[in-house]
Write a protein that holds these residues in place. Structure first.
Motif, PDB file in Angstrom:
ATOM      1  N   LEU A 241      -1.440  11.430   2.901  1.00 25.27           N
ATOM      2  CA  LEU A 241      -0.855  10.207   3.515  1.00 25.27           C
ATOM      3  C   LEU A 241       0.733  10.196   3.932  1.00 25.27           C
ATOM      4  CD1 LEU A 241      -1.504   8.948  -0.309  1.00 25.27           C
ATOM      5  CD2 LEU A 241      -2.460   7.836   1.928  1.00 25.27           C
ATOM      6  N   GLY A 242       1.023  11.388   4.029  1.00 21.11           N
ATOM      7  CA  GLY A 242       1.577  12.098   5.167  1.00 21.11           C
ATOM      8  C   GLY A 242       3.255  11.655   4.883  1.00 21.11           C
ATOM      9  N   ILE A 243       3.149  12.068   3.644  1.00 21.29           N
ATOM     10  CA  ILE A 243       4.463  12.143   1.939  1.00 21.29           C
ATOM     11  C   ILE A 243       4.916  13.641   2.637  1.00 21.29           C
ATOM     12  CG2 ILE A 243       5.328  12.111   0.402  1.00 21.29           C
ATOM     13  CD1 ILE A 243       2.855  10.284  -0.597  1.00 21.29           C
ATOM     14  N   SER A 244       6.295  13.932   3.068  1.00 20.98           N
ATOM     15  CA  SER A 244       6.869  14.837   3.513  1.00 20.98           C
ATOM     16  C   SER A 244       6.649  15.757   2.044  1.00 20.98           C
ATOM     17  CB  SER A 244       8.428  14.405   3.908  1.00 20.98           C
ATOM     18  OG  SER A 244       9.012  14.314   2.968  1.00 20.98           O
ATOM     19  N   GLU A 245       7.132  17.140   2.503  1.00 23.48           N
ATOM     20  CA  GLU A 245       7.081  17.817   1.507  1.00 23.48           C
ATOM     21  C   GLU A 245       7.956  17.803   0.638  1.00 23.48           C
ATOM     22  OE1 GLU A 245       4.547  20.966   0.632  1.00 23.48           O
ATOM     23  OE2 GLU A 245       3.250  19.343   2.242  1.00 23.48           O
ATOM     24  N   LYS A 246       9.466  17.542   0.780  1.00 22.32           N
ATOM     25  CA  LYS A 246      10.357  17.268   0.152  1.00 22.32           C
ATOM     26  C   LYS A 246       9.654  15.881  -0.905  1.00 22.32           C
ATOM     27  CE  LYS A 246      14.783  16.923   0.569  1.00 22.32           C
ATOM     28  NZ  LYS A 246      16.770  15.782   1.371  1.00 22.32           N
ATOM     29  N   LYS A 247       9.710  15.058  -0.662  1.00 24.73           N
ATOM     30  CA  LYS A 247       9.227  13.841  -1.179  1.00 24.73           C
ATOM     31  C   LYS A 247       7.891  13.655  -2.354  1.00 24.73           C
ATOM     32  CE  LYS A 247       9.893   8.920   0.275  1.00 24.73           C
ATOM     33  NZ  LYS A 247       9.118   7.687   1.188  1.00 24.73           N
ATOM     34  N   ILE A 248       7.023  15.203  -2.006  1.00 24.70           N
ATOM     35  CA  ILE A 248       6.145  15.010  -2.832  1.00 24.70           C
ATOM     36  C   ILE A 248       6.684  16.328  -3.803  1.00 24.70           C
ATOM     37  CG2 ILE A 248       3.774  16.351  -3.691  1.00 24.70           C
ATOM     38  CD1 ILE A 248       3.175  15.992  -0.757  1.00 24.70           C
ATOM     39  N   PHE A 249       7.418  17.053  -3.858  1.00 22.82           N
ATOM     40  CA  PHE A 249       7.977  17.504  -4.889  1.00 22.82           C
ATOM     41  C   PHE A 249       8.737  16.312  -6.291  1.00 22.82           C
ATOM     42  CE2 PHE A 249      11.257  20.273  -6.744  1.00 22.82           C
ATOM     43  CZ  PHE A 249      10.358  20.930  -7.341  1.00 22.82           C
ATOM     44  N   TRP A 250       9.573  16.104  -5.471  1.00 21.61           N
ATOM     45  CA  TRP A 250      10.382  15.165  -6.445  1.00 21.61           C
ATOM     46  C   TRP A 250       9.819  13.395  -6.702  1.00 21.61           C
ATOM     47  CZ3 TRP A 250      14.746  17.363  -8.597  1.00 21.61           C
ATOM     48  CH2 TRP A 250      15.084  19.253  -8.081  1.00 21.61           C
ATOM     49  N   LYS A 251       9.336  13.329  -5.942  1.00 26.95           N
ATOM     50  CA  LYS A 251       8.493  12.006  -6.614  1.00 26.95           C
ATOM     51  C   LYS A 251       7.311  12.005  -6.984  1.00 26.95           C
ATOM     52  CE  LYS A 251      11.151   8.323  -4.471  1.00 26.95           C
ATOM     53  NZ  LYS A 251      11.350   7.687  -4.004  1.00 26.95           N
ATOM     54  N   ILE A 252       6.340  13.078  -6.437  1.00 24.84           N
ATOM     55  CA  ILE A 252       4.742  13.617  -7.637  1.00 24.84           C
ATOM     56  C   ILE A 252       4.885  14.486  -8.322  1.00 24.84           C
ATOM     57  CG2 ILE A 252       2.184  14.157  -6.929  1.00 24.84           C
ATOM     58  CD1 ILE A 252       3.161  12.205  -4.265  1.00 24.84           C
ATOM     59  N   ILE A 253       4.942  15.759  -8.137  1.00 20.87           N
ATOM     60  CA  ILE A 253       4.752  16.647  -8.423  1.00 20.87           C
ATOM     61  C   ILE A 253       6.037  16.692  -9.412  1.00 20.87           C
ATOM     62  CG2 ILE A 253       4.937  19.553  -8.383  1.00 20.87           C
ATOM     63  CD1 ILE A 253       4.724  19.518  -6.236  1.00 20.87           C
TER      64      ILE A 253
ATOM     65  N   LEU B  74      -6.015   3.645   3.306  1.00 19.74           N
ATOM     66  CA  LEU B  74      -5.783   2.453   5.067  1.00 19.74           C
ATOM     67  C   LEU B  74      -4.331   2.214   5.437  1.00 19.74           C
ATOM     68  CD1 LEU B  74      -8.908   0.797   4.544  1.00 19.74           C
ATOM     69  CD2 LEU B  74      -8.184   2.595   5.460  1.00 19.74           C
ATOM     70  N   ALA B  75      -3.147   2.014   4.299  1.00 18.96           N
ATOM     71  CA  ALA B  75      -1.817   1.721   4.272  1.00 18.96           C
ATOM     72  C   ALA B  75      -1.001   2.497   4.798  1.00 18.96           C
ATOM     73  CB  ALA B  75      -1.110   1.347   2.658  1.00 18.96           C
ATOM     74  N   ALA B  76      -1.841   4.375   5.411  1.00 19.87           N
ATOM     75  CA  ALA B  76      -1.060   4.792   6.340  1.00 19.87           C
ATOM     76  C   ALA B  76      -1.941   4.623   7.654  1.00 19.87           C
ATOM     77  CB  ALA B  76      -1.198   5.897   6.085  1.00 19.87           C
ATOM     78  N   ASN B  77      -2.452   3.565   7.999  1.00 20.07           N
ATOM     79  CA  ASN B  77      -2.980   3.783   9.247  1.00 20.07           C
ATOM     80  C   ASN B  77      -3.705   4.953   9.232  1.00 20.07           C
ATOM     81  OD1 ASN B  77      -4.074   1.711  10.967  1.00 20.07           O
ATOM     82  ND2 ASN B  77      -1.841   2.053  12.041  1.00 20.07           N
TER      83      ASN B  77
ATOM     84  N   ILE C 212       0.713   2.699  -3.524  1.00 23.22           N
ATOM     85  CA  ILE C 212       0.580   1.932  -1.861  1.00 23.22           C
ATOM     86  C   ILE C 212       1.547   2.127  -1.651  1.00 23.22           C
ATOM     87  CG2 ILE C 212      -0.527   0.135  -0.370  1.00 23.22           C
ATOM     88  CD1 ILE C 212      -2.498  -0.769  -2.958  1.00 23.22           C
ATOM     89  N   GLU C 213       2.503   2.001  -1.782  1.00 24.09           N
ATOM     90  CA  GLU C 213       4.211   1.676  -1.092  1.00 24.09           C
ATOM     91  C   GLU C 213       4.326   3.416  -0.390  1.00 24.09           C
ATOM     92  OE1 GLU C 213       5.976  -2.048  -2.513  1.00 24.09           O
ATOM     93  OE2 GLU C 213       6.338  -0.527  -3.906  1.00 24.09           O
ATOM     94  N   ILE C 214       4.385   4.241  -1.812  1.00 22.96           N
ATOM     95  CA  ILE C 214       4.178   5.386  -0.994  1.00 22.96           C
ATOM     96  C   ILE C 214       3.814   6.031   0.657  1.00 22.96           C
ATOM     97  CG2 ILE C 214       3.400   6.970  -2.234  1.00 22.96           C
ATOM     98  CD1 ILE C 214       5.767   8.501  -3.370  1.00 22.96           C
TER      99      ILE C 214
END
Lengths: 231, 344
Positions: free
Chosen positions: A134-146, B141-144, B97-99
């Motif tokens: 989804l293009g989420i940065s590694e840093k954000k993945i760590f703090w927001k998901i892991i 699909l939100a990430a296009n 979805i927002e993330i």
């Protein structure tokens, strides 16, 4: 009773303050260092992982006095590291409060690290893969998901780290010594008063430690997830 | 343009070797579990790294072993839908979805498009299978993305939900008009959803062709089995228009010249007929020692064409054969046109 009142009147609360300060600072350092190193180790291949894991767990399995001895060797002002710290940063560790923090931190660190690592390993790797696509940065993945998904394990690791840090005795007595009002922690105070045969003071400080530990554990459990009753 | 994949990867004794292209259509990879389908998608998305080869998306090189190019998953712009959706459990539908769109707030129209506006404040653990899938679709699909990868999207659903969601997904991906790679072990699903399809077995995917053609005229015996052909056996050419099938103990006439000396023959379970017809070249075979299994709308009857040989499977509608116990025929006919011959 009269003896107790007399004892309370002359009581020096500095061991409580020193222990709490040491515990809090050591736990904060352990928290970030533990998360950081656990995240590094989880990403390694099995051979390297086993090696690093063993290294980082060592302080938990060797006697605290031996750890204290090693720390003394490292931080002594007559040796390179200690000399450098003192000459360049004007920091001395031996026989100071910084020594209390370092001793407590080294001894308690494996509890933070191991709990964090186990919690990270439990996070479903598909969540991480999905986040990456989804293009989420590694840093954000760590703090927001892991970290949020590993929260229960990290929370219990933090509690255990704090409990271990405020109770540290062996390494602290070697590195920081027991200087009243400076490095005299509760555990060292207890050891000292027992040697003096002052069972009143020993009992008092033991109950203080017990209450601190109990209040923290219950408190943190209550602020944690509303876990459903099991069994 | 579209997606071009040509990769190899060794994992222990397993060897993945995949080559196909996918334009703005749905391309399906059909295969048993463990054949390397998911690994293929993971390589395309950049989650796994192939040993060698090339992946190009709309002219952009995502991976090229000879040029040492290997973009991170974040830079590939590929939408990947996981089998169990991989929704972030610590976030609501809306936050999930927002993330995916850099934290920008989503507008209600977008949620309504996927029929998830009402559940936008719920957590994944509170959602039904269908709601989870719609959320995962909306998030992807939100990430296009430039290409959509669907990894067994319906496998986790109950069969009655499956059909409905399959239609929903089909409608969405048709509207998106993006190259879509759909991976499944369910041939019916593949037939309904995809325009192109290929069969993957033991890590090898080649011969991606029109889905209809794959089912009507599979390129290999392996493909025939995976596309649902129940009767496949070794065959030896005995004449220009004749093969001997030793496993079944019979000889069959073919419509086309036999393309091999030794190869395989396939007969679909629905290809047997009760009646002979004058106009076509028919093979007649005996029905010996039948065993009957009742299905909801048809009978599955296994039998031997020759005593002591391997069994064949015949499927027949209950409307054609009402009471097989009493009226099972002694002879069946196979139209020579329906025999499938494979070199490999």
């Amino acid at each position: 009773m009269e003896a107790f009142l007399f004892f309370i009147k002359g009581l020096d609360l500095s061991p409580l303050i020193i222990s709490l300060k040491t515990g809090i600072v050591a736990t904060i350092i352990c928290f970030f260092l533990g998360l950081y190193l656990a995240a590094k180790v989880v990403k390694k291949d099995s051979g390297m992982r086993a090696f690093l894991d063993g290294l980082l767990t060592l302080p938990m399995v060797i006697p605290p006095t031996a750890v204290g001895f090693f720390l003394l060797l490292i931080f002594s002002r007559r040796r390179p590291v200690g000399k450098l710290l003192f000459n360049v940063f004007d920091i001395s560790v031996v026989q100071t409060w910084a020594g209390c923090v370092i001793a407590a931190m080294i001894i308690a660190f494996p509890l933070m690290y191991r709990n964090a690592r186990a919690a990270f390993e439990q996070v479903d790797s598909e969540l991480i893969y999905a986040a990456r696509t989804l293009g989420i940065s590694e840093k954000k993945i760590f703090w927001k998901i892991i970290v949020p998904n590993a929260a229960p394990g990290i929370r219990s690791g933090t509690i255990l780290t704090f409990a271990r840090a405020i109770g540290e005795y062996g390494a602290t007595s070697m590195l920081a010594g027991n200087i009243a009002g400076k490095t005299g922690t509760i555990s060292q105070k207890i050891a000292m008063v027992i040697q003096d045969g002052d069972y009143m003071a020993a009992g008092f400080w033991s109950i203080v430690v017990l209450l601190i530990a109990f209040v923290i554990i219950v408190g943190v459990n209550m602020t944690g997830t509303k876990a459903k009753r099991k069994w | 343009m579209g997606l071009e994949v040509d990769i190899k990867k060794k994992i222990g004794s397993f060897e993945l070797s995949v080559s196909f292209t996918c334009d703005n259509v749905v391309t399906a990879i059909l295969g048993e579990s463990g054949c390397g389908k998911s690994m293929t998608l993971k390589c395309i998305a950049g989650i796994e790294t192939p040993d060698e080869g090339k992946i190009v998306l709309n002219g952009r090189v995502l991976y090229d072993s000879s040029k040492k190019i290997n973009l991170s998953p974040q830079k590939r712009n590929i939408g990947y839908m996981f089998q169990d959706y991989a929704l972030f459990p610590n976030m609501t539908v809306k936050e999930n979805i927002e993330i995916a769109q850099d934290g920008r707030p989503i507008d209600i129209d977008y949620l309504e498009k996927f029929n998830i506006a009402e559940i936008s404040n719920l957590y994944p653990s509170q959602l039904s299978g269908g709601q989870k899938q719609r959320t995962a679709m909306a998030r992807m699909l939100a990430a296009n993305p430039e290409v959509i990868l669907l990894d067994e999207p319906f496998a986790a659903l109950d069969s009655h939900m499956r059909w409905k969601l399959e239609q929903e997904v089909k409608r969405i991906i048709e509207k998106e008009k993006k190259p879509t790679v759909f991976v499944s072990h369910n041939r019916d699903e593949v037939y309904r959803i995809s325009e192109y399809a290929g069969v993957m077995s033991a890590g090898i995917l080649k011969n991606v062709m029109r889905t209809k053609q794959l089912f009507d005229n599979p390129p290999t015996a392996e493909a025939a089995i995976i596309s649902g052909c129940k009767n496949v056996a070794r065959a030896v050419k005995t004449d220009e228009y004749k093969v001997n099938v030793a496993d079944w103990g019979i000889e069959l006439d073919t419509l086309v010249p036999v393309p091999f000396d030794e190869g395989y023959i396939g007969v679909r379970a629905h290809s047997f007929s009760l009646t002979d017809s004058e106009s076509v070249k028919n093979n007649s075979i005996y029905v010996l020692n039948p065993e009957i299994v009742e299905e909801p709308f048809e009978w599955t009857i296994s039998f031997q064409a020759s005593d002591g040989y391997e069994r064949l499977q015949w499927k027949v509608s209950k409307e054609v054969l009402r009471n097989p116990q009493e009226e099972i025929p002694g002879i069946l006919y196979i139209n020579a046109e329906k025999l499938m011959l494979f070199n490999e």
